[in-house]
Design an enzyme around this catalytic site. Structure first.
Site, short mmCIF file in Angstrom:
data_model
loop_
_atom_site.label_atom_id
_atom_site.label_comp_id
_atom_site.label_asym_id
_atom_site.label_seq_id
_atom_site.Cartn_x
_atom_site.Cartn_y
_atom_site.Cartn_z
N ARG A 128 0.82 -1.24 0.00
CA ARG A 128 0.00 0.00 0.00
C ARG A 128 0.84 1.28 0.00
NH1 ARG A 128 -3.34 -3.38 3.04
NH2 ARG A 128 -5.08 -4.01 1.73
N LYS A 150 5.35 11.49 -11.28
CA LYS A 150 4.49 10.67 -12.15
C LYS A 150 5.14 9.30 -12.30
CE LYS A 150 2.04 13.80 -15.23
NZ LYS A 150 1.86 14.22 -16.63
N GLU A 192 13.97 16.78 -24.25
CA GLU A 192 13.15 17.29 -23.14
C GLU A 192 13.68 18.64 -22.63
OE1 GLU A 192 10.27 16.04 -22.40
OE2 GLU A 192 10.28 13.85 -22.44
N LYS A 236 11.02 22.34 -14.23
CA LYS A 236 10.04 21.28 -13.96
C LYS A 236 9.54 21.39 -12.52
CE LYS A 236 8.41 16.78 -14.58
NZ LYS A 236 8.45 15.48 -15.20
N GLU A 246 -1.72 17.89 -12.13
CA GLU A 246 -2.15 18.25 -13.49
C GLU A 246 -3.67 18.40 -13.57
OE1 GLU A 246 0.15 16.08 -16.50
OE2 GLU A 246 -1.61 16.19 -17.79
N ARG A 256 0.46 22.08 -15.03
CA ARG A 256 1.41 21.00 -15.33
C ARG A 256 1.21 20.44 -16.73
NH1 ARG A 256 3.62 16.08 -11.52
NH2 ARG A 256 4.88 15.13 -13.14
N ASN A 260 3.34 18.57 -21.21
CA ASN A 260 3.01 17.58 -22.25
C ASN A 260 3.19 18.14 -23.65
OD1 ASN A 260 2.30 15.77 -20.22
ND2 ASN A 260 0.21 16.58 -20.12
N HIS A 263 3.94 15.88 -26.60
CA HIS A 263 3.70 14.49 -26.19
C HIS A 263 2.46 13.87 -26.82
CE1 HIS A 263 6.92 15.35 -23.45
NE2 HIS A 263 6.85 14.17 -22.87
N HIS A 267 3.62 10.61 -28.24
CA HIS A 267 3.25 9.30 -27.70
C HIS A 267 2.69 8.39 -28.78
CE1 HIS A 267 2.89 10.30 -23.11
NE2 HIS A 267 4.12 10.07 -23.50
N HIS A 285 12.06 7.84 -26.44
CA HIS A 285 11.02 8.77 -25.99
C HIS A 285 11.33 10.20 -26.46
CE1 HIS A 285 7.81 10.37 -23.52
NE2 HIS A 285 8.66 11.24 -23.02
P1 NAD Z 1 15.29 4.14 -20.70
O1 NAD Z 1 15.06 4.09 -19.25
O2 NAD Z 1 14.78 3.02 -21.52
O3 NAD Z 1 16.85 4.31 -20.96
C1 NAD Z 1 17.34 4.31 -22.28
C2 NAD Z 1 18.49 3.31 -22.45
O4 NAD Z 1 19.63 3.80 -21.76
C3 NAD Z 1 18.20 1.93 -21.87
O5 NAD Z 1 18.66 0.95 -22.75
C4 NAD Z 1 19.04 1.90 -20.58
O6 NAD Z 1 19.45 0.60 -20.25
C5 NAD Z 1 20.20 2.76 -20.96
N1 NAD Z 1 20.89 3.42 -19.86
C6 NAD Z 1 20.36 3.98 -18.75
N2 NAD Z 1 21.30 4.62 -18.06
C7 NAD Z 1 22.47 4.43 -18.72
C8 NAD Z 1 23.81 4.86 -18.51
N3 NAD Z 1 24.13 5.66 -17.49
N4 NAD Z 1 24.75 4.48 -19.38
C9 NAD Z 1 24.42 3.71 -20.47
N5 NAD Z 1 23.18 3.29 -20.73
C10 NAD Z 1 22.22 3.66 -19.87
O7 NAD Z 1 14.68 5.46 -21.35
P2 NAD Z 1 14.70 7.00 -20.94
O8 NAD Z 1 14.88 7.70 -22.21
O9 NAD Z 1 15.61 7.28 -19.82
O10 NAD Z 1 13.22 7.23 -20.40
C11 NAD Z 1 12.10 7.08 -21.23
C12 NAD Z 1 10.91 6.75 -20.38
O11 NAD Z 1 10.67 7.82 -19.47
C13 NAD Z 1 9.64 6.55 -21.18
O12 NAD Z 1 8.99 5.40 -20.75
C14 NAD Z 1 8.83 7.78 -20.84
O13 NAD Z 1 7.45 7.55 -20.92
C15 NAD Z 1 9.27 8.08 -19.44
N6 NAD Z 1 9.06 9.47 -19.00
C16 NAD Z 1 8.45 9.66 -17.82
C17 NAD Z 1 8.27 10.96 -17.35
C18 NAD Z 1 7.65 11.18 -15.99
O14 NAD Z 1 7.39 12.34 -15.65
N7 NAD Z 1 7.44 10.17 -15.21
C19 NAD Z 1 8.72 12.05 -18.10
C20 NAD Z 1 9.36 11.80 -19.31
C21 NAD Z 1 9.53 10.50 -19.76
N1 GLY Z 2 6.43 14.65 -18.38
C1 GLY Z 2 5.20 15.31 -18.04
C2 GLY Z 2 5.03 15.54 -16.58
O1 GLY Z 2 5.85 15.17 -15.79
O2 GLY Z 2 4.03 16.09 -16.19
#
Ligand code: NAD
Ligand code: GLY
Length: 381
Positions: A128, A150, A192, A236, A246, A256, A260, A263, A267, A285
């Site tokens: 929980r 998020k 970003e 941010k 949001e 917030r 997006n 996005h 997406h 992404h």
């Molecule tokens: P990811 O986590 O898949 O990382 C990309 C690649 O980099 C992976 O293969 C990973 O293994 C590798 N990697 C990670 N750290 C490394 C390092 N230090 N050295 C070498 N390789 C490394 O992708 P991402 O681009 O970090 O994140 C994308 C995700 O984030 C998406 O799912 C997206 O929806 C999400 N996202 C969430 C928010 C939020 O507010 N929660 C905001 C933006 C994006």
């Molecule tokens: N990436 C959009 C948010 O965090 O609200």
């Protein structure tokens, strides 16, 4: 020098305010372990990371935690977006239960946005809800996904369709992790930062335009990268603190929801690319967001309020950052069909974030069919 950005929630629940540490110096794992020990109060640490990060960065962090007598239960998931699923969330939780984690435990999400979203999601529902710490290791995670609480996983119908808001105890960006990133993942994170500049800070966009090639070099340009991370996190943090969940699109600029920008179409392109068979594999992404920002710039002009200079400015900058601009080639009816399940829809309309001038946003509700008409209608034949 270690610096930090304060994410100060304005509500009475001050316990949800936290710091984002930005640590450019060697030995960051020792300072991370100290910070974690202070907050964990004797509970075990449940770690989630991915295969690549486990291989490159986990050993030294694990050693620092064990040196302090902390008990660690780690789970390694496969790299990439395909790990953001409910079934993977179940596997992570099951491993933590078997490892003896309890409600006094703290979760450590070590990795990019995928691990952060998945780990944060499981932490928010495990027993929980247990506290968690984000240790972002991609540029994208350091400038965006680790901040703001998020969390989520994808469904077959689309991205992030299940999730929670769960703010971390703190975020620890160890800048040295960026030195092992692939060029493609550095570029993805830069998208970003472009977004933050376009929606909130013209001088951040100008800095990227001035030093685009340098921004792609975390090894040679650690000071520039530190500056980009700090300025992005500051933007941010301010946006999230003013509209954590949001819900306040009525705020000037759209609350917030303005984060997006890029996005909605982004997406849809990202989900579509996961099912396509191309040599380059699915879009990252940030690559999808880059294309989505171009689409949003074009839609903004077609609908009226958009800055008429934005699309051309982005078309010039994005390739210098290693990001794609081949929007027209990628747009088709199948991609646009995916807009229909975008969670930012309100009733039959999609809340599009538009930029009326650099640093300023407006939210405009628009029918998905109108978006398709604008985007497909503007494709060269
Ligand atoms: P990811 O986590 O898949 O990382 C990309 C690649 O980099 C992976 O293969 C990973 O293994 C590798 N990697 C990670 N750290 C490394 C390092 N230090 N050295 C070498 N390789 C490394 O992708 P991402 O681009 O970090 O994140 C994308 C995700 O984030 C998406 O799912 C997206 O929806 C999400 N996202 C969430 C928010 C939020 O507010 N929660 C905001 C933006 C994006
Ligand atoms: N990436 C959009 C948010 O965090 O609200």
């Amino acid at each position: 020098m270690l610096t930090w950005v304060d994410v100060r929630m304005p509500s009475i629940e001050l316990d949800r305010s936290y710091l984002i540490y930005i640590d450019p110096d060697a030995g960051a794992e020792v300072r991370l372990a100290d910070a974690l020990q202070k907050r964990a109060q004797g509970g075990a640490i449940g770690v989630v990371t991915d295969e690549t990060v486990a291989m490159l960065h986990w050993e030294r962090i694990e050693a620092a935690l064990r040196d302090r007598g902390m008990r660690v239960v780690s789970v390694v998931v496969p790299d990439g977006e395909s790990s953001k699923t409910l079934s993977r969330a179940e596997t992570v939780a099951e491993n933590w239960v078997r490892g003896g984690l309890d409600r006094k435990s703290v979760v450590l999400a070590l990795g990019g946005g995928v691990v952060g979203d998945l780990g944060g999601f499981v932490a928010s529902v495990f027993l929980r809800g247990v506290p968690y710490v984000q240790v972002p290791t991609t540029l994208l995670a350091q400038v965006d996904s680790s901040v703001g609480g998020k969390t989520g996983v994808n469904l077959p119908s689309g991205k992030n369709l299940m999730g929670t808001f769960h703010q971390p105890l703190f975020v620890y960006a160890d800048m040295s992790t960026l030195t092992t990133l692939s060029e493609r993942d550095v570029s993805s994170g830069l998208a970003e930062i472009v977004k933050h500049g376009v929606i909130a800070d013209p001088s951040l966009l100008a800095l990227l335009e001035e030093r685009a090639e340098d921004a792609r070099k975390p090894i040679e340009e650690p000071v520039l990268l530190g500056e980009l991370v700090r300025r992005s996190c500051t933007i941010k943090a301010q946006v999230v603190a003013a509209d954590e969940r949001e819900t306040d699109v009525g705020q000037p600029g759209g609350g917030r929801a303005r984060l997006n920008f890029g996005h909605t179409v982004g997406h849809a392109l990202e989900s579509a690319s996961a099912h396509a068979h191309s040599a380059a594999g699915p879009l990252r992404h940030g690559e999808a967001v880059a294309l989505g920002m171009l689409a949003a710039a074009r839609i903004g002009v077609a609908l009226g309020p958009g800055d008429p200079t934005l699309e051309a400015r982005l078309e010039k900058l994005l390739p210098r950052l290693g990001l794609p601009i081949d929007l027209d080639r990628r747009l088709d009816a199948g991609v646009l069909e995916r807009l229909n399940v975008d969670k930012k829809r309100s009733g039959a309309r999609i809340h599009m974030v538009l930029v009326d001038r650099i640093g300023s946003t407006v939210i405009t509700p628009v029918e998905p069919a109108r978006l398709a008409e604008i985007l497909l209608g503007s494709k060269p034949r």
